[in-house]
Design an enzyme around this catalytic site. Sequence first.
Site, PDB file in Angstrom:
ATOM      1  N   GLY A 102      31.443  42.800  31.440  1.00 45.02           N
ATOM      2  CA  GLY A 102      32.404  42.154  32.339  1.00 45.02           C
ATOM      3  C   GLY A 102      31.672  41.313  33.361  1.00 45.02           C
ATOM      4  N   GLN A 107      30.212  36.252  40.861  1.00 43.65           N
ATOM      5  CA  GLN A 107      28.883  36.764  40.508  1.00 43.65           C
ATOM      6  C   GLN A 107      27.946  35.677  39.995  1.00 43.65           C
ATOM      7  OE1 GLN A 107      30.450  40.238  38.006  1.00 43.65           O
ATOM      8  NE2 GLN A 107      28.517  41.017  38.807  1.00 43.65           N
ATOM      9  N   CYS A 151      26.719  47.390  37.797  1.00 42.07           N
ATOM     10  CA  CYS A 151      27.198  46.031  38.033  1.00 42.07           C
ATOM     11  C   CYS A 151      26.019  45.091  37.869  1.00 42.07           C
ATOM     12  CB  CYS A 151      27.764  45.930  39.445  1.00 42.07           C
ATOM     13  SG  CYS A 151      28.303  44.276  39.899  1.00 42.07           S
ATOM     14  N   LEU A 152      26.258  43.966  37.210  1.00 43.08           N
ATOM     15  CA  LEU A 152      25.159  43.035  36.935  1.00 43.08           C
ATOM     16  C   LEU A 152      24.542  42.465  38.219  1.00 43.08           C
ATOM     17  CD1 LEU A 152      26.658  41.166  33.847  1.00 43.08           C
ATOM     18  CD2 LEU A 152      24.926  42.976  33.847  1.00 43.08           C
ATOM     19  N   HIS A 193      37.234  46.764  38.069  1.00 40.62           N
ATOM     20  CA  HIS A 193      35.921  46.456  38.662  1.00 40.62           C
ATOM     21  C   HIS A 193      35.804  44.951  38.934  1.00 40.62           C
ATOM     22  CE1 HIS A 193      31.393  46.990  38.948  1.00 40.62           C
ATOM     23  NE2 HIS A 193      31.501  45.687  38.740  1.00 40.62           N
ATOM     24  N   GLU A 194      36.168  44.155  37.941  1.00 42.68           N
ATOM     25  CA  GLU A 194      36.061  42.694  38.101  1.00 42.68           C
ATOM     26  C   GLU A 194      37.100  42.180  39.104  1.00 42.68           C
ATOM     27  OE1 GLU A 194      33.422  41.794  36.980  1.00 42.68           O
ATOM     28  OE2 GLU A 194      33.079  43.278  35.421  1.00 42.68           O
ATOM     29  N   HIS A 197      35.846  42.378  42.503  1.00 41.14           N
ATOM     30  CA  HIS A 197      34.958  41.242  42.844  1.00 41.14           C
ATOM     31  C   HIS A 197      35.780  40.068  43.390  1.00 41.14           C
ATOM     32  CE1 HIS A 197      30.884  42.261  41.622  1.00 41.14           C
ATOM     33  NE2 HIS A 197      31.297  42.727  40.455  1.00 41.14           N
TER      34      HIS A 197
HETATM   35 CO    CO Z   1      30.317  43.940  39.053  1.00 42.06          CO
END
Ligand code: CO
Length: 232
Positions: A102, A107, A151-152, A193-194, A197
């Site tokens: 995701g 991000q 998370c990336l 989660h996204e 963001h």
């Molecule tokens: Co994330």
Amino acid sequence: MLVSVKALQFSGRALVTLARSPPLPIFRKAVPQTQTRLFMNFFKKIQDEKDPGNVDGTSLKILKYPHPLLRKENLPIEDFSDSLRNKAAQMLLVMYAANGIGLAAPQVGINERLMVFNESGDEENKDNEMILCNPIILTQSEEKWTREEGCLSFPLIEGEVERSQKIEIKYQTLEGVHQEVELEGMPARIFLHEYDHLDKVLFIDRLSERDLKLNQKRLDKYIKKYGPGAVP
Ligand code: CO
């Protein structure tokens, strides 16, 4: 490769991670969770979490915490043009290159309400690929479940987050068409989660005090390394 518990003692966090159930952070491709796998994946994870850096076909890069754009307002998408399709395609390239499942637009430095995800993490598996513009949560189930997330934008950070099991959402496609869907389990978790963001909320904001404490040293390191205004 099998490793002894002793070999893992260089990091207290590693042992805590291994002792938990389920043990694997979710924002990576799913793997069978056998005991052997579990050990192997702790090491594989470190490799997996390497930032892909420059990705073929795009100049987008994953911004790392505490980059200020991760906390900036994200604007609604109004222009459903080729440029939007182009952005989404590039986000998918970055997500797959990072072994992610995701990715939210902020991000990669795009402060717009756009997210992509693919539960399978497999770019060949287009059936599971989702591209959502201007997503809205309609309902969230009372029933919650807790699982480790990563998370990336937070290399090597992980912790348990409680989320609704089932959600109803609406969003617009890249063509601006309105859709309503129900998501359950992992897709619901990834979406939430996204979605966070897009509301400037990061998963560390949802960690328990215990998990935050376990990760604090590394977070402090990132603040030093990628501090406000830093280029990733
Ligand atoms: Co994330």
